[in-house]
Every structure is written in structure tokens, then in C-alpha cells.
Write a protein that holds these residues in place. Structure first.
Motif, mmCIF file in Angstrom:
data_model
loop_
_atom_site.group_PDB
_atom_site.id
_atom_site.type_symbol
_atom_site.label_atom_id
_atom_site.label_comp_id
_atom_site.label_asym_id
_atom_site.label_seq_id
_atom_site.Cartn_x
_atom_site.Cartn_y
_atom_site.Cartn_z
ATOM 1 N N GLY A 119 36.405 106.483 69.222
ATOM 2 C CA GLY A 119 35.027 106.461 68.760
ATOM 3 C C GLY A 119 34.814 105.528 67.589
ATOM 4 O O GLY A 119 33.723 105.491 67.010
ATOM 5 N N GLY A 120 35.876 104.760 67.231
ATOM 6 C CA GLY A 120 35.774 103.815 66.122
ATOM 7 C C GLY A 120 35.949 104.424 64.751
ATOM 8 O O GLY A 120 35.742 103.741 63.737
ATOM 9 N N ARG A 121 36.356 105.686 64.658
ATOM 10 C CA ARG A 121 36.524 106.350 63.370
ATOM 11 C C ARG A 121 37.918 106.087 62.802
ATOM 12 O O ARG A 121 38.906 106.148 63.538
ATOM 13 N N GLU A 122 37.973 105.809 61.494
ATOM 14 C CA GLU A 122 39.266 105.572 60.846
ATOM 15 C C GLU A 122 40.102 106.849 60.838
ATOM 16 O O GLU A 122 39.588 107.932 60.560
ATOM 17 N N GLN A 123 41.369 106.668 61.146
ATOM 18 C CA GLN A 123 42.325 107.774 61.132
ATOM 19 C C GLN A 123 43.313 107.518 59.992
ATOM 20 O O GLN A 123 44.311 106.818 60.148
ATOM 21 N N TRP A 124 42.996 108.091 58.840
ATOM 22 C CA TRP A 124 43.752 107.771 57.623
ATOM 23 C C TRP A 124 45.210 108.207 57.724
ATOM 24 O O TRP A 124 46.085 107.589 57.097
ATOM 25 N N LEU A 125 45.467 109.245 58.493
ATOM 26 C CA LEU A 125 46.842 109.721 58.621
ATOM 27 C C LEU A 125 47.548 109.083 59.813
ATOM 28 O O LEU A 125 48.389 109.687 60.465
ATOM 29 N N LEU A 126 47.186 107.837 60.080
ATOM 30 C CA LEU A 126 47.922 106.964 60.994
ATOM 31 C C LEU A 126 47.624 105.546 60.503
ATOM 32 O O LEU A 126 46.846 104.805 61.084
ATOM 33 N N SER A 127 48.239 105.207 59.392
ATOM 34 C CA SER A 127 47.901 103.966 58.703
ATOM 35 C C SER A 127 49.115 103.413 57.972
ATOM 36 O O SER A 127 50.151 104.089 57.864
ATOM 37 N N LEU A 128 48.977 102.181 57.484
ATOM 38 C CA LEU A 128 50.081 101.516 56.775
ATOM 39 C C LEU A 128 49.514 100.778 55.567
ATOM 40 O O LEU A 128 48.480 100.111 55.670
ATOM 41 N N TRP A 129 50.230 100.871 54.432
ATOM 42 C CA TRP A 129 49.722 100.318 53.173
ATOM 43 C C TRP A 129 50.843 99.702 52.358
ATOM 44 O O TRP A 129 51.980 100.202 52.370
ATOM 45 N N PRO A 130 50.544 98.630 51.609
ATOM 46 C CA PRO A 130 51.510 98.148 50.619
ATOM 47 C C PRO A 130 51.723 99.232 49.562
ATOM 48 O O PRO A 130 50.749 99.789 49.034
ATOM 49 N N ALA A 131 52.952 99.557 49.282
ATOM 50 C CA ALA A 131 53.247 100.683 48.397
ATOM 51 C C ALA A 131 52.652 100.486 47.007
ATOM 52 O O ALA A 131 52.078 101.417 46.428
ATOM 53 N N GLU A 132 52.761 99.285 46.458
ATOM 54 C CA GLU A 132 52.247 99.057 45.105
ATOM 55 C C GLU A 132 50.732 99.136 45.063
ATOM 56 O O GLU A 132 50.151 99.603 44.074
ATOM 57 N N THR A 133 50.083 98.689 46.128
ATOM 58 C CA THR A 133 48.626 98.816 46.197
ATOM 59 C C THR A 133 48.223 100.281 46.162
ATOM 60 O O THR A 133 47.265 100.672 45.479
ATOM 61 N N ILE B 176 41.325 98.690 52.841
ATOM 62 C CA ILE B 176 41.530 98.263 54.222
ATOM 63 C C ILE B 176 41.441 96.747 54.361
ATOM 64 O O ILE B 176 40.523 96.115 53.850
ATOM 65 N N HIS B 177 42.418 96.191 55.062
ATOM 66 C CA HIS B 177 42.379 94.776 55.446
ATOM 67 C C HIS B 177 42.230 94.619 56.948
ATOM 68 O O HIS B 177 41.788 93.582 57.423
ATOM 69 N N ALA B 178 42.638 95.635 57.699
ATOM 70 C CA ALA B 178 42.544 95.532 59.158
ATOM 71 C C ALA B 178 42.407 96.916 59.766
ATOM 72 O O ALA B 178 42.963 97.895 59.259
ATOM 73 N N ARG B 179 41.651 96.981 60.849
ATOM 74 C CA ARG B 179 41.538 98.184 61.668
ATOM 75 C C ARG B 179 42.126 97.872 63.032
ATOM 76 O O ARG B 179 41.847 96.808 63.596
ATOM 77 N N VAL B 180 42.928 98.786 63.566
ATOM 78 C CA VAL B 180 43.563 98.538 64.860
ATOM 79 C C VAL B 180 43.312 99.719 65.792
ATOM 80 O O VAL B 180 43.321 100.878 65.370
ATOM 81 N N ALA B 181 43.080 99.411 67.057
ATOM 82 C CA ALA B 181 42.963 100.431 68.108
ATOM 83 C C ALA B 181 44.277 100.430 68.880
ATOM 84 O O ALA B 181 44.567 99.498 69.626
ATOM 85 N N VAL C 119 44.586 100.471 59.136
ATOM 86 C CA VAL C 119 44.251 101.836 59.538
ATOM 87 C C VAL C 119 43.920 101.856 61.025
ATOM 88 O O VAL C 119 43.282 100.943 61.546
ATOM 89 N N THR C 120 44.380 102.890 61.695
ATOM 90 C CA THR C 120 44.076 103.076 63.112
ATOM 91 C C THR C 120 42.657 103.614 63.266
ATOM 92 O O THR C 120 42.207 104.436 62.454
ATOM 93 N N VAL C 121 41.959 103.157 64.295
ATOM 94 C CA VAL C 121 40.668 103.747 64.651
ATOM 95 C C VAL C 121 40.813 104.438 66.005
ATOM 96 O O VAL C 121 41.559 103.979 66.874
ATOM 97 N N ASP C 122 40.114 105.556 66.158
ATOM 98 C CA ASP C 122 40.194 106.291 67.411
ATOM 99 C C ASP C 122 39.240 105.696 68.439
ATOM 100 O O ASP C 122 38.612 104.653 68.190
#
Length: 268
Positions: free
Chosen positions: A124-138, A159-164, A119-122
Motif C-alpha cells: 500500500g506504499g506505507r513505510e515499514q520502519w522495522l524492515l529498514s537499513l541505516w548508517p549507524a552514525e546517522t 530516508i534516502h530511498a524507499r524499496v518495494a 526503508v521498505t514500503v508495503d
């Protein structure tokens, strides 16, 4: 194959945009294209691009609809995921004017190196759920047992990783002020590129002065007169007239346009 493997993109574009007065937010333009078109362009490497929302003239795109329409992001994700076939899903909003293909590549790379949801963080360190990537089956397993309405409640435990990411690709346009900021950013980028192409020092360009002038001319004279006036201003500067002086004189002329044309017509 793209960095990090094959992926589908699910773009949520069916919200009600209450803070924009119910306007078709993804369809609003920033620069030369609608925001939804820019988001689709950023995921051109996807196996499938799935837009959850009203159908639009977007070639090669699959469309889905949540039930009921406008029911929120969780039902929208569920509807989009039904159309996905790739092992990974990039989840995006439909109104991300700064999103580029390079940002999607960064998400894919983070998934490849860390595994699991990213998941992307902005800024301010806040998660941006609508800019993220996930395993489809998960995602599918999580949705099967989820009865809530919050993306945070659904995705947070995955979540496994947060990226700026570089720039501000998470910036969305919820208000008219946001939209105006995005449009002005396009103008900034264009000014910088045009100056580079023409060998002009950007510090010499008083953008706000020129915009105020052309606005005055467009309102006081005629819309087509605005770009013509900007060209004439450049000619005047090239001939040695100080830009501030030229702007002041043309602005005064535009403000008194009615009287000036009356005098001209009378003299002729």
C-alpha cells in the motif's frame, strides 16, 4: 563481505503483544521454527545480531534491553544501537515470518547504490520502519537529539530511498488471524514443494478437503489417526476410488466412531 558492506542487525523483540493477549509473539512458531529464529536466520551475514528483548536460546546472538522494558521502539533501538559496531544497521521486527536473507540483500544493495537510509514500503506504499537499513552514525546522531516516541518521527527525515521488496517480508503477526495466515502460507509452500518432488499436479490436491477430513479424524478418533488417514486416502485414490467418495466415507466413519467401535467390540 555481504552486498553493500558490513552490517549489524538490531531486532526489536520486546513488545507487549496486546492484540495477542500478551503472548510471547516472537517466540510463536510458524512452520518448524519460532518467528524470531527465522528473522535471525535471515541476517546470518551480519557482523552482530542484536536482539532487544528477553534472552532466548539463540546461539551467537547479543541481547540488550530497553529501559524500562517494554518502553517502546525508540528506547529499544537506542539500547540495540549501543551494542552495534558495524557501519550499517538493519532494523527489524522479531515477528516477520516471510523475511528471507534475499530481502536483506536487497536492502543492502539499495543502500550501496543510493546511500543513506533505506526503508521498505508495503503493497500500500506505507513505510515499514522495522524492515529498514541505516548508517549507524546517522542513527546515533538522530537519537542524541530525539525526545519523541515514534520511529516515524525519528527515521522519516533520514530516508534516502524507499524499496518495494519481493513477496511480503514486511508482513508481521499482530493478531491471531495474522498468525494463522502465516502458518497457512507455510502449508501452501510445503504442498507446492512436495507436489514438485513427487511429480503430482498441485491442482489435483484439494488441501481444504484433506485438512477438514484430518481435523474430523483427529477430534473424533485420535490425533495419530489423522496422518494415517491421509495416507490411507492416498492409497484409496491410487486404487481407483474417487477422492470425494473416499473422504465422504471416512468422514462419516469418524463422526460415528463411537458407535462403530461399539459394534466392532460387540461382534468380536
Amino acid at each position: 563481505m555481504t552486498i553493500g558492506g558490513e552490517y549489524d542487525a538490531v531486532i526489536l523483540a520486546g513488545g507487549q503483544a496486546r492484540r495477542l493477549g500478551g503472548l510471547d509473539k516472537p517466540g510463536l512458531s510458524v512452520g518448524a521454527r519460532a518467528m524470531i529464529e527465522g528473522v535471525v536466520l535471515a541476517v546470518s551475514g551480519a557482523r552482530r545480531v542484536i536482539v532487544v528483548g528477553p534472552e532466548r536460546p539463540l546461539p551467537g546472538v547479543f541481547f540488550a534491553r530497553e529501559d524500562p522494558p517494554g518502553g517502546g521502539p525508540v528506547p529499544a533501538l537506542r539500547a540495540g544501537l549501543r551494542e552495534a559496531t558495524a557501519p550499517q544497521v538493519v532494523l527489524l521486527a522479531g515477528d516477520l515470518p516471510y523475511l528471507r536473507a534475499g530481502h536483506v540483500a536487497e536492502l543492502l544493495h539499495a543502500s550501496d547504490t543510493g546511500g543513506g537510509g533505506v526503508v521498505t514500503v508495503d503493497d500500500g506504499g506505507r513505510e515499514q520502519w522495522l524492515l529498514s537499513l541505516w548508517p549507524a552514525e546517522t542513527l546515533r546522531r538522530a537519537l542524541d537529539g530525539y525526545t519523541g516516541r515514534s520511529l516515524k518521527g525519528l527515521l522519516g527525515p533520514l530516508i534516502h530511498a524507499r524499496v518495494a521488496l519481493s513477496g511480503r517480508p514486511w508482513f508481521d503477526c499482530d493478531t491471531m488471524d495474522d498468525l494463522e495466515e502465516a502458518r497457512m502460507n507455510v502449508l501452501n509452500e510445503w504442498t507446492a514443494l512436495a507436489c514438485q518432488e513427487l511429480g503430482i499436479d498441485p491442482a489435483r490436491v484439494d488441501r481444504d478437503l484433506i485438512l477438514d477430513l484430518t481435523k474430523e479424524v483427529a477430534h473424533g478418533v485420535a490425533r495419530p489417526a489423522a496422518p494415517l488417514t491421509a495416507y490411507l486416502l492416498g492409497l484409496a485414490e491410487g486404487a481407483g476410488t474417487a477422492p470425494e467418495d473416499a473422504v465422504a466415507r471416512i468422514t462419516a466413519l469418524a463422526k460415528n466412531w463411537g458407535a462403530a467401535t461399539t459394534e466392532t467390540l460387540t461382534e468380536s
